[in-house]
Design an enzyme around this catalytic site. Structure first.
Site, PDB file in Angstrom:
ATOM      1  N   ASP A  30       0.907  -1.198  -0.148  1.00 46.05           N
ATOM      2  CA  ASP A  30      -0.071   0.154  -0.019  1.00 46.05           C
ATOM      3  C   ASP A  30       0.905   1.221   0.139  1.00 46.05           C
ATOM      4  OD1 ASP A  30      -1.795   2.062   0.505  1.00 46.05           O
ATOM      5  OD2 ASP A  30      -3.063   1.012   1.823  1.00 46.05           O
ATOM      6  N   HIS A  64       0.315   7.705   4.035  1.00 44.40           N
ATOM      7  CA  HIS A  64       0.955   7.063   5.270  1.00 44.40           C
ATOM      8  C   HIS A  64       2.599   7.112   5.350  1.00 44.40           C
ATOM      9  CE1 HIS A  64      -2.837   5.054   5.767  1.00 44.40           C
ATOM     10  NE2 HIS A  64      -2.793   4.797   4.211  1.00 44.40           N
TER      11      HIS A  64
END
Length: 302
Positions: A192, A197
């Site tokens: 991902d 993030h």
């Protein structure tokens, strides 16, 4: 409108290769925080391929198997789907385990969109992806709820209510699980690559003061904790799990898990309900409507 519901739901399934080995499994478990303490046999079973009981695989690995990252953005190339990924939020996750995952496999993900719901201000895309082995036998099915802000109001079905509130009593077990400040950077290696993030500038544009931990990482941490404390550390006993992602969680924070036996009577086979909150932010909600279903007896690997 950017989402043509009829086209999206009638489109043929998207098929993609999913190949993994024990290195991918070990890296995934390390990204969840496994291996602490490093001499604990229970922890080594997640991260050491030479463990005497073999390398076990948490079912949540299935959502990243093959480096897909878990949300399965490949469906956004489906005819009738034209949306801004900046408006996308992973709202919920459900996993059904058909067979325990092997530590290495060549498999295929078969992904489709069975429904698109109209929530008023947002559309909810239901994505279903089944992981099948080389013989076509299913290993695991996952269903994601993907919220797309600004795409609701098209007069469609609102969809069923999938809320699963926590029991109205004190939890049977409360756990506190610390996380690493670099946990999101580790978890990104599972596939991902969303900069939310990792990149502080991207996080600020999204309204956060620093990057978030992936919801699927937080959920994996919770499933591992239940497996370790209530299932004898045996991941093959998990037959399914689900959650709703209720709020932000930041790397380095402490996750507080409140866990209930689903029946109230303590029978393991009835499963466990849980919630997760952020300790350092006055128990801000992180995971809600969560459940882990289990079997009384381990399922042997084939």
């Amino acid at each position: 409108m950017p989402i043509d519901v009829e086209k999206v739901t009638s489109a043929p399934p998207v098929r993609a290769a999913a190949v993994w080995d024990d290195r991918d499994v070990r890296l995934y478990h390390l990204a969840l925080g496994a291996g602490v303490p490093e001499t604990d046999p229970g922890e080594l079973r997640y991260v050491f391929e030479g463990h005497e009981r073999g390398l076990q695989v948490l079912p949540t690995f299935g959502v990243v198997a093959g480096g897909t990252g878990g949300v399965g953005f490949q469906v956004f190339d489906t005819p009738g789907m034209d949306i801004d990924l900046a408006a996308v939020l992973h709202g919920g996750q459900e996993i059904t385990v058909h067979r325990p995952l092997p530590a290495a496999a060549r498999a295929t993900t078969v992904t489709r969109v069975p429904a698109v719901y109209d929530k008023g201000k947002a559309a909810v895309i239901v994505q279903e992806s089944t992981l099948v082995d080389e013989d076509g036998a299913p290993l695991l099915t996952q269903r994601n709820q993907i919220f797309v802000h600004g795409e609701g109001g098209f007069g469609g079905d609102r969809g069923p209510s999938e809320r699963l509130p926590a029991p109205d009593r004190e939890p049977d077990l409360v756990l506190q699980v610390p996380t690493l400040r670099q946990q999101a950077l580790l978890y990104r290696l599972a596939g991902d690559w969303n900069p939310l993030h990792a990149d502080p500038a991207t996080a600020r544009r999204a309204g956060y003061d620093r990057p978030l931990l992936h919801g699927l990482c937080t959920f994996g941490i919770a499933v591992k904790a239940v497996t370790d404390r209530l299932l004898g550390g045996d991941a093959t006993r998990v037959t399914g799990c689900r959650t709703r992602f209720a709020g932000a969680f930041f790397p380095g924070e402490t996750l507080r898990l409140r866990i209930w036996a689903a029946s109230g009577g303590g029978r393991a086979a009835d499963g466990h309900r849980l919630t997760a909150t952020a300790v350092e932010r006055d128990d801000a909600p992180v995971l809600t409507d969560a459940r882990i279903t289990v079997t009384d007896t381990p399922t042997p690997l084939h």
